[in-house]
Design a protein around this motif. Structure first.
Motif, PDB file in Angstrom:
ATOM      1  N   ALA A  80       0.818  -1.215   0.000  1.00 28.51           N
ATOM      2  CA  ALA A  80       0.000   0.000   0.000  1.00 28.51           C
ATOM      3  C   ALA A  80       0.850   1.262   0.000  1.00 28.51           C
ATOM      4  O   ALA A  80       0.603   2.195  -0.781  1.00 28.51           O
ATOM      5  N   MET A  81       1.859   1.310   0.866  1.00 30.90           N
ATOM      6  CA  MET A  81       2.639   2.537   1.000  1.00 30.90           C
ATOM      7  C   MET A  81       3.625   2.717  -0.147  1.00 30.90           C
ATOM      8  O   MET A  81       3.934   3.850  -0.520  1.00 30.90           O
ATOM      9  N   ARG A  82       4.110   1.630  -0.712  1.00 28.93           N
ATOM     10  CA  ARG A  82       4.931   1.778  -1.912  1.00 28.93           C
ATOM     11  C   ARG A  82       4.076   2.329  -3.046  1.00 28.93           C
ATOM     12  O   ARG A  82       4.512   3.204  -3.804  1.00 28.93           O
ATOM     13  N   GLY A  83       2.841   1.824  -3.136  1.00 28.82           N
ATOM     14  CA  GLY A  83       1.931   2.344  -4.153  1.00 28.82           C
ATOM     15  C   GLY A  83       1.627   3.809  -3.949  1.00 28.82           C
ATOM     16  O   GLY A  83       1.627   4.607  -4.898  1.00 28.82           O
ATOM     17  N   ALA A  84       1.381   4.199  -2.691  1.00 34.62           N
ATOM     18  CA  ALA A  84       1.107   5.606  -2.394  1.00 34.62           C
ATOM     19  C   ALA A  84       2.327   6.473  -2.679  1.00 34.62           C
ATOM     20  O   ALA A  84       2.214   7.564  -3.246  1.00 34.62           O
ATOM     21  N   GLY A  85       3.506   5.975  -2.299  1.00 41.11           N
ATOM     22  CA  GLY A  85       4.731   6.737  -2.546  1.00 41.11           C
ATOM     23  C   GLY A  85       5.026   6.903  -4.027  1.00 41.11           C
ATOM     24  O   GLY A  85       5.438   7.982  -4.471  1.00 41.11           O
ATOM     25  N   CYS A  86       4.816   5.830  -4.799  1.00 39.89           N
ATOM     26  CA  CYS A  86       5.048   5.915  -6.239  1.00 39.89           C
ATOM     27  C   CYS A  86       4.036   6.850  -6.903  1.00 39.89           C
ATOM     28  O   CYS A  86       4.372   7.570  -7.851  1.00 39.89           O
ATOM     29  N   THR A  87       2.800   6.839  -6.401  1.00 45.77           N
ATOM     30  CA  THR A  87       1.797   7.753  -6.938  1.00 45.77           C
ATOM     31  C   THR A  87       2.209   9.199  -6.673  1.00 45.77           C
ATOM     32  O   THR A  87       2.114  10.055  -7.563  1.00 45.77           O
ATOM     33  N   TRP A  88       2.672   9.452  -5.444  1.00 47.98           N
ATOM     34  CA  TRP A  88       3.163  10.800  -5.102  1.00 47.98           C
ATOM     35  C   TRP A  88       4.349  11.180  -5.981  1.00 47.98           C
ATOM     36  O   TRP A  88       4.435  12.297  -6.495  1.00 47.98           O
ATOM     37  N   ASN A  89       5.257  10.236  -6.182  1.00 50.50           N
ATOM     38  CA  ASN A  89       6.425  10.479  -7.018  1.00 50.50           C
ATOM     39  C   ASN A  89       6.014  10.840  -8.447  1.00 50.50           C
ATOM     40  O   ASN A  89       6.564  11.765  -9.064  1.00 50.50           O
ATOM     41  N   ASP A  90       5.027  10.118  -8.976  1.00 51.55           N
ATOM     42  CA  ASP A  90       4.592  10.365 -10.355  1.00 51.55           C
ATOM     43  C   ASP A  90       3.824  11.682 -10.486  1.00 51.55           C
ATOM     44  O   ASP A  90       3.859  12.319 -11.543  1.00 51.55           O
ATOM     45  N   ILE A  91       3.128  12.069  -9.435  1.00 56.35           N
ATOM     46  CA  ILE A  91       2.451  13.368  -9.456  1.00 56.35           C
ATOM     47  C   ILE A  91       3.483  14.486  -9.545  1.00 56.35           C
ATOM     48  O   ILE A  91       3.368  15.407 -10.357  1.00 56.35           O
ATOM     49  N   THR A  92       4.527  14.407  -8.721  1.00 49.08           N
ATOM     50  CA  THR A  92       5.537  15.473  -8.693  1.00 49.08           C
ATOM     51  C   THR A  92       6.450  15.435  -9.910  1.00 49.08           C
ATOM     52  O   THR A  92       6.985  16.472 -10.317  1.00 49.08           O
ATOM     53  N   ASP A  93       6.623  14.235 -10.505  1.00 46.47           N
ATOM     54  CA  ASP A  93       7.558  14.087 -11.624  1.00 46.47           C
ATOM     55  C   ASP A  93       6.866  14.033 -12.987  1.00 46.47           C
ATOM     56  O   ASP A  93       7.500  13.688 -13.986  1.00 46.47           O
ATOM     57  N   ARG A  94       5.590  14.376 -13.052  1.00 46.04           N
ATOM     58  CA  ARG A  94       4.839  14.138 -14.288  1.00 46.04           C
ATOM     59  C   ARG A  94       5.431  14.858 -15.495  1.00 46.04           C
ATOM     60  O   ARG A  94       5.389  14.341 -16.614  1.00 46.04           O
ATOM     61  N   HIS A  95       6.026  16.024 -15.292  1.00 50.92           N
ATOM     62  CA  HIS A  95       6.609  16.749 -16.424  1.00 50.92           C
ATOM     63  C   HIS A  95       7.963  16.158 -16.820  1.00 50.92           C
ATOM     64  O   HIS A  95       8.291  16.080 -18.013  1.00 50.92           O
ATOM     65  N   ILE A  96       8.738  15.726 -15.829  1.00 50.58           N
ATOM     66  CA  ILE A  96      10.027  15.080 -16.118  1.00 50.58           C
ATOM     67  C   ILE A  96       9.802  13.737 -16.796  1.00 50.58           C
ATOM     68  O   ILE A  96      10.458  13.399 -17.783  1.00 50.58           O
ATOM     69  N   ASP A  97       8.864  12.932 -16.261  1.00 46.36           N
ATOM     70  CA  ASP A  97       8.631  11.590 -16.797  1.00 46.36           C
ATOM     71  C   ASP A  97       8.242  11.623 -18.273  1.00 46.36           C
ATOM     72  O   ASP A  97       8.602  10.721 -19.033  1.00 46.36           O
ATOM     73  N   GLY A  98       7.528  12.645 -18.678  1.00 47.34           N
ATOM     74  CA  GLY A  98       7.141  12.740 -20.078  1.00 47.34           C
ATOM     75  C   GLY A  98       8.298  12.981 -21.016  1.00 47.34           C
ATOM     76  O   GLY A  98       8.179  12.768 -22.232  1.00 47.34           O
ATOM     77  N   SER A  99       9.454  13.386 -20.465  1.00 52.38           N
ATOM     78  CA  SER A  99      10.636  13.681 -21.275  1.00 52.38           C
ATOM     79  C   SER A  99      11.619  12.519 -21.338  1.00 52.38           C
ATOM     80  O   SER A  99      12.636  12.616 -22.017  1.00 52.38           O
ATOM     81  N   VAL A 100      11.348  11.447 -20.590  1.00 52.46           N
ATOM     82  CA  VAL A 100      12.274  10.317 -20.501  1.00 52.46           C
ATOM     83  C   VAL A 100      11.627   9.089 -21.122  1.00 52.46           C
ATOM     84  O   VAL A 100      10.485   8.738 -20.778  1.00 52.46           O
ATOM     85  N   ASP A 101      12.336   8.445 -22.023  1.00 50.60           N
ATOM     86  CA  ASP A 101      11.785   7.310 -22.768  1.00 50.60           C
ATOM     87  C   ASP A 101      11.286   6.208 -21.839  1.00 50.60           C
ATOM     88  O   ASP A 101      10.217   5.643 -22.053  1.00 50.60           O
ATOM     89  N   ARG A 102      12.051   5.892 -20.790  1.00 53.51           N
ATOM     90  CA  ARG A 102      11.693   4.800 -19.890  1.00 53.51           C
ATOM     91  C   ARG A 102      10.407   5.066 -19.127  1.00 53.51           C
ATOM     92  O   ARG A 102       9.699   4.132 -18.731  1.00 53.51           O
ATOM     93  N   THR A 103      10.069   6.342 -18.913  1.00 54.27           N
ATOM     94  CA  THR A 103       8.934   6.682 -18.059  1.00 54.27           C
ATOM     95  C   THR A 103       7.792   7.393 -18.789  1.00 54.27           C
ATOM     96  O   THR A 103       6.781   7.723 -18.188  1.00 54.27           O
ATOM     97  N   ALA A 104       7.947   7.629 -20.079  1.00 54.32           N
ATOM     98  CA  ALA A 104       6.967   8.430 -20.815  1.00 54.32           C
ATOM     99  C   ALA A 104       5.580   7.798 -20.843  1.00 54.32           C
ATOM    100  O   ALA A 104       4.567   8.498 -20.966  1.00 54.32           O
ATOM    101  N   LYS A 105       5.501   6.457 -20.724  1.00 56.46           N
ATOM    102  CA  LYS A 105       4.208   5.784 -20.773  1.00 56.46           C
ATOM    103  C   LYS A 105       3.577   5.589 -19.397  1.00 56.46           C
ATOM    104  O   LYS A 105       2.555   4.908 -19.277  1.00 56.46           O
ATOM    105  N   ARG A 106       4.170   6.169 -18.374  1.00 52.90           N
ATOM    106  CA  ARG A 106       3.538   6.092 -17.065  1.00 52.90           C
ATOM    107  C   ARG A 106       2.154   6.739 -17.128  1.00 52.90           C
ATOM    108  O   ARG A 106       1.909   7.627 -17.944  1.00 52.90           O
TER     109      ARG A 106
END
Length: 315
Positions: A80-106
């Motif tokens: 549960a908490m890993r899921g919550a932490g990853c969700t928080w991480n993806d919320i804060t990193d949403r603009h960065i993730d879109g620029s990286v091939d490995r994470t663009a499909k998150r």
């Protein structure tokens, strides 16, 4: 190594053949991916220090039936908490993730999940973690509340320090203290020293992981120990691997266990160290597939130590 299955909306570094991509209902998949259920290694790396903490506590005071519940509650809480932490991480990193091939499909950068939906999903998972935490006693509850601070800070660390892996280690290894306190009702030196040993281990494995994004991180200005260490990465990993072993050995001795129990725990630590050495020998800084494989293999390294610590606490 086999290439990942070509599923159109699958995240690139998802485990090949994972049940989320292959069996989960289509409308569940973005939410499960947001929680990294398709990549369970992070849950293992969050959970294993908790099980170390149970083993160390058993070594210090002897086993209790409640330890079985601590092990189960930590497993549920880690998911549960890993899921919550990853969700928080993806919320804060949403603009960065879109620029990286490995994470663009998150799910968030690809538009499968809205930010508002992600916040609601994060809170739901955190509430499950809270329910588990409330069963573990006052000392563990307070430690669980304190853990929210490093969890909240970590996603921003790569913006202001070359050492974000240290911040990840602070958060991911907190469970060794929490689980120990759940058993004993408080802390002493053994879990605190083990926490520092776990931080060194996290720098070891997450530097390997970060090398996959080395070029992308350099282009967009994201900091990491992979970029900091560069071609000297193996030397630095040798240092942090040795530091992890030394600190964990001190933690084991700090439980006050001697004789057979101490020897069993040290055998487990030797197995853990042997695994880290194997990773160093296999590591190729130019092979991202090997880097991901080695990063995931740390589940086995941590499991070996957890098994022998619990065994040492039972004998």
């Amino acid at each position: 190594m086999k290439p990942a299955l070509q599923i159109p909306d699958a995240v690139r570094d998802a485990v090949n053949g994972n049940w989320v991509d292959n069996a989960a209902p289509a409308h569940w998949r973005p939410w499960l991916r947001l929680s990294r259920i398709d990549r369970p290694i992070g849950t293992w790396l969050l959970l294993l220090p908790c099980w170390w903490g149970v083993g160390l506590a058993m070594m210090a005071t002897g086993p209790r039936w409640f330890d079985l519940w601590i092990i189960i509650a930590c497993a549920i809480g880690a998911v549960a908490m890993r899921g919550a932490g990853c969700t928080w991480n993806d919320i804060t990193d949403r603009h960065i993730d879109g620029s990286v091939d490995r994470t663009a499909k998150r799910p968030i950068p690809s538009g499968q999940v809205s930010v508002r939906g992600a916040v609601i999903w994060m809170v739901m998972q955190a509430l499950i973690g809270l329910v588990m935490l409330l069963t573990l006693g006052g000392a563990a509850i307070w430690l669980g509340i304190l853990s929210l601070l490093p969890v909240a800070i970590y996603p921003f660390a790569k913006r202001f320090t070359w050492w974000p892996q240290v911040f990840l280690g602070i958060a991911f290894n907190w469970g060794v203290m929490l689980a120990y306190a759940a058993h004993r009702g408080g802390l002493d030196w053994a879990p605190i020293i083990a926490w520092f040993g776990g931080i060194a281990w996290t720098v070891f494995y997450d530097t390997i992981y970060a090398h996959q994004d080395y070029e992308y991180d350099a282009l967009i200005g994201v900091k990491s120990t992979a970029r900091l260490f560069g071609e000297d990465t193996k030397k630095w990993l040798t240092l942090f691997g040795a530091l992890a072993l030394i600190l964990l050995a001190i933690a084991i001795s700090a439980t006050g266990t001697s004789g057979t129990g101490w020897m069993i725990a040290m055998i487990g630590l030797a197995g853990f160290g042997t695994h880290l050495l194997w990773q160093l020998r296999k590591l190729d800084l130019n092979d991202s597939d090997m880097q991901l494989f080695l990063f995931r293999s740390n589940r086995d390294a941590g499991l070996v130590l957890a098994f022998f610590l619990v065994l040492a606490g039972i004998v």
